[in-house]
Scaffold this motif. Structure first.
Motif, PDB file in Angstrom:
ATOM      1  N   VAL A 498      37.712  22.785  42.684  1.00  0.00           N
ATOM      2  CA  VAL A 498      37.973  23.443  41.501  1.00  0.00           C
ATOM      3  C   VAL A 498      38.829  24.722  41.552  1.00  0.00           C
ATOM      4  N   ARG A 499      38.544  25.423  42.698  1.00  0.00           N
ATOM      5  CA  ARG A 499      39.250  26.647  42.919  1.00  0.00           C
ATOM      6  C   ARG A 499      40.921  26.459  43.230  1.00  0.00           C
ATOM      7  N   ASP A 500      40.785  25.260  43.839  1.00  0.00           N
ATOM      8  CA  ASP A 500      42.383  24.838  44.242  1.00  0.00           C
ATOM      9  C   ASP A 500      43.227  24.291  42.811  1.00  0.00           C
ATOM     10  N   ALA A 501      42.336  23.687  41.958  1.00  0.00           N
ATOM     11  CA  ALA A 501      43.199  23.371  40.620  1.00  0.00           C
ATOM     12  C   ALA A 501      43.549  24.754  39.870  1.00  0.00           C
ATOM     13  N   MET A 502      42.542  25.694  39.927  1.00  0.00           N
ATOM     14  CA  MET A 502      42.743  26.921  39.322  1.00  0.00           C
ATOM     15  C   MET A 502      43.889  27.574  39.789  1.00  0.00           C
ATOM     16  N   SER A 503      44.017  27.527  41.186  1.00  0.00           N
ATOM     17  CA  SER A 503      45.257  28.209  41.706  1.00  0.00           C
ATOM     18  C   SER A 503      46.526  27.465  41.390  1.00  0.00           C
ATOM     19  N   ALA A 504      46.412  26.128  41.161  1.00  0.00           N
ATOM     20  CA  ALA A 504      47.638  25.401  40.695  1.00  0.00           C
ATOM     21  C   ALA A 504      48.110  25.820  39.307  1.00  0.00           C
ATOM     22  N   VAL A 505      47.297  26.214  38.560  1.00  0.00           N
ATOM     23  CA  VAL A 505      47.480  26.595  37.088  1.00  0.00           C
ATOM     24  C   VAL A 505      48.371  27.719  36.939  1.00  0.00           C
ATOM     25  N   PRO A 518      52.596  39.825  40.962  1.00  0.00           N
ATOM     26  CA  PRO A 518      53.929  40.554  41.670  1.00  0.00           C
ATOM     27  C   PRO A 518      53.564  41.295  43.019  1.00  0.00           C
ATOM     28  N   LEU A 519      52.602  40.605  43.854  1.00  0.00           N
ATOM     29  CA  LEU A 519      52.114  40.925  45.146  1.00  0.00           C
ATOM     30  C   LEU A 519      52.502  40.034  46.029  1.00  0.00           C
ATOM     31  N   ASP A 520      53.098  40.593  47.212  1.00  0.00           N
ATOM     32  CA  ASP A 520      53.125  39.768  48.399  1.00  0.00           C
ATOM     33  C   ASP A 520      51.729  39.272  48.932  1.00  0.00           C
ATOM     34  N   GLY A 521      51.749  37.882  49.136  1.00  0.00           N
ATOM     35  CA  GLY A 521      50.371  37.494  49.994  1.00  0.00           C
ATOM     36  C   GLY A 521      49.337  37.524  49.099  1.00  0.00           C
ATOM     37  N   VAL A 522      49.278  37.647  47.686  1.00  0.00           N
ATOM     38  CA  VAL A 522      48.069  37.839  46.787  1.00  0.00           C
ATOM     39  C   VAL A 522      48.168  36.690  45.583  1.00  0.00           C
ATOM     40  N   LEU A 523      47.581  35.547  45.873  1.00  0.00           N
ATOM     41  CA  LEU A 523      47.689  34.734  44.795  1.00  0.00           C
ATOM     42  C   LEU A 523      46.488  34.641  43.933  1.00  0.00           C
ATOM     43  N   MET A 524      46.791  34.455  42.751  1.00  0.00           N
ATOM     44  CA  MET A 524      45.613  34.530  41.462  1.00  0.00           C
ATOM     45  C   MET A 524      45.625  32.979  41.209  1.00  0.00           C
ATOM     46  N   ALA A 525      44.160  32.955  40.915  1.00  0.00           N
ATOM     47  CA  ALA A 525      43.756  31.386  40.286  1.00  0.00           C
ATOM     48  C   ALA A 525      43.280  31.663  38.893  1.00  0.00           C
ATOM     49  N   GLY A 526      43.425  30.843  38.082  1.00  0.00           N
ATOM     50  CA  GLY A 526      43.273  31.184  36.729  1.00  0.00           C
ATOM     51  C   GLY A 526      43.016  29.820  35.720  1.00  0.00           C
ATOM     52  N   LYS A 527      42.845  30.184  34.518  1.00  0.00           N
ATOM     53  CA  LYS A 527      42.735  29.063  33.413  1.00  0.00           C
ATOM     54  C   LYS A 527      42.891  29.763  32.215  1.00  0.00           C
ATOM     55  N   THR A 528      44.089  29.189  31.460  1.00  0.00           N
ATOM     56  CA  THR A 528      44.387  29.261  30.175  1.00  0.00           C
ATOM     57  C   THR A 528      43.254  28.743  28.824  1.00  0.00           C
ATOM     58  N   GLY A 529      43.382  29.305  27.996  1.00  0.00           N
ATOM     59  CA  GLY A 529      42.510  29.099  26.726  1.00  0.00           C
ATOM     60  C   GLY A 529      43.199  29.144  25.561  1.00  0.00           C
ATOM     61  N   HIS A 550      43.076  32.051  18.920  1.00  0.00           N
ATOM     62  CA  HIS A 550      42.802  32.988  19.958  1.00  0.00           C
ATOM     63  C   HIS A 550      43.272  32.732  21.500  1.00  0.00           C
ATOM     64  N   ALA A 551      43.811  33.669  22.149  1.00  0.00           N
ATOM     65  CA  ALA A 551      44.388  33.506  23.451  1.00  0.00           C
ATOM     66  C   ALA A 551      43.307  33.888  24.326  1.00  0.00           C
ATOM     67  N   LEU A 552      43.000  32.854  25.244  1.00  0.00           N
ATOM     68  CA  LEU A 552      42.004  33.447  26.369  1.00  0.00           C
ATOM     69  C   LEU A 552      42.899  32.965  27.711  1.00  0.00           C
ATOM     70  N   PHE A 553      42.182  33.803  28.711  1.00  0.00           N
ATOM     71  CA  PHE A 553      42.498  33.688  30.161  1.00  0.00           C
ATOM     72  C   PHE A 553      41.250  34.136  31.004  1.00  0.00           C
ATOM     73  N   ILE A 554      41.032  33.209  32.192  1.00  0.00           N
ATOM     74  CA  ILE A 554      40.022  33.644  33.088  1.00  0.00           C
ATOM     75  C   ILE A 554      40.674  33.498  34.495  1.00  0.00           C
ATOM     76  N   ALA A 555      40.341  34.460  35.342  1.00  0.00           N
ATOM     77  CA  ALA A 555      41.080  34.533  36.593  1.00  0.00           C
ATOM     78  C   ALA A 555      40.091  35.092  37.779  1.00  0.00           C
ATOM     79  N   PHE A 556      40.282  34.447  39.071  1.00  0.00           N
ATOM     80  CA  PHE A 556      40.055  35.416  40.203  1.00  0.00           C
ATOM     81  C   PHE A 556      41.120  35.529  41.284  1.00  0.00           C
ATOM     82  N   ALA A 557      40.922  36.708  42.092  1.00  0.00           N
ATOM     83  CA  ALA A 557      42.195  36.814  43.198  1.00  0.00           C
ATOM     84  C   ALA A 557      41.331  37.658  44.366  1.00  0.00           C
ATOM     85  N   PRO A 558      41.985  37.538  45.532  1.00  0.00           N
ATOM     86  CA  PRO A 558      42.972  36.404  45.942  1.00  0.00           C
ATOM     87  C   PRO A 558      42.301  35.059  46.002  1.00  0.00           C
ATOM     88  N   ALA A 559      43.234  34.138  45.533  1.00  0.00           N
ATOM     89  CA  ALA A 559      42.801  32.618  45.283  1.00  0.00           C
ATOM     90  C   ALA A 559      42.147  32.340  46.577  1.00  0.00           C
TER      91      ALA A 559
END
Length: 634
Positions: A498-505, A518-529, A550-559
């Motif tokens: 699931v984490r990998d799929a969220m990173s692909a988002v 906009p950060l070198d070496g830091v990827l964010m994983a998330g899911k739009t809604g 309504h617009a939603l977004f959940i995320a964590f970082a680094p992925a």
């Protein structure tokens, strides 16, 4: 006990006058302490010492001295709610003279708005004997001095110097800390007529943390003994009893992030919650737009209240704790985890031709996605895949997993009111609506629609738990026990999927590729809604604001090694990728590189007409201008 006759007469006279225990009536004789007192005879009292004490208690008054309110600070010690020196003017109704109207003169000296004049007159007409009426607080020194020199001409007016509550970040923290205000009659009675509550300028917590943390923030009052005449005129001050300030309360909040996220919201209506995935500490608790707690603490005028009450963006609502919204597709990572736990093969494919037929209804997807497996369905947010898979799995088990990850949960937090929404299941539906679960219920729930309602705290808790792999509980106070959270009862391989799929988002071909960090070496994983507010035929994205989704977004970082999680909703923001995701991206950037985040914010604030503080200052000036009129001269 011997004393000269003049001192004996004076002592007894004071005892008779101040203790009010006995009277001399005409030529009658009154027994005092077992001795006979004649009209013209010498007075002698056996219990003279007792009545001297009674006399003393009547001429010496104990004035409660209010304590300074405890500060509220952030995790790094930066101030969120503090006290500052101030001047104020009050009217003591009991001391007013019937033939002297002091209000016009005060209105002139203090440049009071018409709203304030109306309020003062209304409160004077409704005043109870025990409570002063506030005219103005936080007045300038020049205004304070102008009133002070005229006090002999203004009976009933009191000008004092003290401390007032101040919130340096204003609206950015309004729904987090709330505000303070003068105790009302109900609150006074509830505390058994605590005299502290009627001291001019003393405030108690009215909302938010100021209210729930009142026992810690208030402190212990002191007392000043003063000697007064029978008419209440001060003779001299006696020995004081010092007060004890309230406790300093430290929050888990990062003041810099709190302010940044509030500014980054711009003029949009929504909420954002950020969490530390190692501890569950809440780093930001933002609900916008908001009121200025400094204005509320000083006593809000009718004009400002009317403007806030009629604003369709609802600035008076704490959207973080009390706002409820469909979760939209942010539910899909939890649904995917539930599918995996029930044995669904992640490589199983579903063809998306643009929708899915369930019974006599055709559910339309947002696009024609073609053949989808579980990973690509999360990445590209294919509703068709989740509708089809929801129908072949147990709805009780899928919704149980979603709730386990945070949606629909109530959290143990020091906030006055928390609405925790709904995560429907067959048992709940039977009890609530007396009907059985149907296929369309599974379809709606699998994409976060139907009966699903969540608050923004839950939007942050879910990605935090997915990122940490632990049953994190959100926290707002630094103090207290910190027990290590238990690990999630899920297969680690499923969690990694699931984490990998969220990173692909965010980082591959998903719905939020425009919000890469906009950060070198830091990827964010998330899911739009994107959560529907009205039926498809009635929805809009560009015209009527209230009809937009309504617009939603959940995320964590680094992925790969998560440290932070964020949940965000923008009310009627349209698509989650276009409005909520950029706010999360920039707020997440702030946690890693403050300078880069502020550089991204600068052109946006120029477009919006200035910073949050600047826009709020203009708004308050406009309100003051609308409420101010030239007061009548005395």
């Amino acid at each position: 006990m011997k004393m000269d006759s003049a001192r004996r007469f004076t002592s007894v006279h004071q005892s008779l006058t101040f203790s009010r225990r006995m009277m001399l009536l005409g030529g009658a004789q009154v027994a005092v302490g077992g001795l006979l007192i004649g009209r013209m005879g010498w007075l002698s009292v056996a219990q003279n010492e007792k009545y001297q004490l009674l006399s003393e208690s009547n001429r010496v008054q104990l004035i409660p001295v209010p304590p300074r309110r405890g500060w509220i600070i952030d995790r790094k010690g930066k101030p969120i709610a503090i006290n500052r020196s101030s001047f104020r003017v009050d009217i003591i109704p009991q001391q007013l003279e019937k033939d002297r109207d002091v209000v016009p003169e005060l209105a002139r000296l203090l440049a009071l708005a018409e709203d304030d004049v109306d309020r003062v007159r209304r409160e004077l007409s409704e005043s109870r004997g025990f409570q002063p009426v506030q005219v103005a607080e936080n007045v300038t020194y020049d205004q304070y001095a102008a009133v002070t020199v005229r006090l002999p001409e203004l009976p009933g007016v009191q000008a004092t110097r003290g401390f007032s509550r101040y919130y340096p970040d204003g609206p950015a923290v309004a729904h987090l800390v709330g505000y303070v205000g003068t105790a009302n009659a109900k609150e006074y009675e509830a505390e058994d007529k605590n005299p502290l509550l009627i001291i001019p300028g003393f405030k108690i917590g009215k909302q938010g943390l100021e209210k729930t943390l009142e026992p810690h923030l208030r402190g212990t009052p002191g007392g000043q003994r003063v000697e007064v005449t029978a008419r209440g005129k001060l003779v001299k001050e006696l020995d004081p009893k010092p007060d004890r300030s309230g406790q300093t309360v430290q929050l888990t909040i990062d003041q810099g992030l709190q302010q940044y996220a509030a500014r980054r919201m711009g003029d949009q209506s929504g909420a954002l919650v950020a969490m530390d995935v190692a501890t569950g500490d809440m780093l930001a608790f933002v609900s916008m737009p908001a009121f200025d707690p400094n204005s509320f603490s000083e006593g809000i005028g009718r004009t400002e209240w009317k403007m806030l009450s009629e604003d369709d963006h609802i600035p008076l609502l704490n959207k973080v704790a009390q706002g409820l919204y469909p979760s939209g597709s942010t539910i899909k990572p939890a649904m995917a985890l539930a599918f995996l736990k029930q044995g669904v093969d992640p490589k199983r494919r579903v063809h998306c031709a643009g929708g899915y037929q369930i019974g006599n209804r055709y559910f339309r997807c947002d696009a024609v996605h073609g053949s989808m497996d579980m990973r690509s369905a999360v990445e590209r947010s294919c509703n068709t895949y989740f509708w089809a898979t929801g129908l072949i799995t147990d709805p009780g088990q899928t919704t149980e997993m979603v709730q386990y990850l945070g949606y629909g949960q109530e959290f143990d937090l020091p906030i006055p009111t928390q609405r925790y929404g709904t995560m429907p299941n067959p048992k709940w539906l039977r009890k609530k609506y007396d009907r059985e679960w149907q296929g369309y219920d599974s379809a709606n729930t699998s994409i976060g629609q139907g009966y699903v309602l969540v608050n923004p705290m839950q939007l942050a808790v879910m990605p935090a738990r997915l990122a940490a792999g632990k049953l994190l509980q959100p926290r707002l106070l630094m103090a207290g026990d910190r027990k290590p959270p238990p690990a999630l009862d899920v297969d680690p391989e499923h969690l990694a999927f699931v984490r990998d799929a969220m990173s692909a988002v965010v980082n591959e071909h998903g719905t939020a590729v425009g919000s890469k960090l906009p950060l070198d070496g830091v990827l964010m994983a998330g899911k739009t809604g994107t959560a529907q507010v009205f039926r498809l035929g009635e929805r809009g994205h560009q015209s009527n604001w209230a009809l937009r989704d309504h617009a939603l977004f959940i995320a964590f970082a680094p992925a790969d090694k998560p440290r932070y999680a964020i949940g965000c909703i923008i009310e009627h923001g349209g698509f989650g990728a276009s409005t909520a995701a950029p706010v999360v991206r920039d707020s997440m950037t702030y946690l890693f590189d403050q300078q880069k985040a502020l550089q991204a914010l600068a052109p946006l604030e120029e477009q919006w007409g200035g910073t949050l503080a600047e826009r709020n200052a203009r708004r308050m000036a406009a309100i003051k201008a609308a409420a101010t009129s030239v007061p009548p001269t005395a």
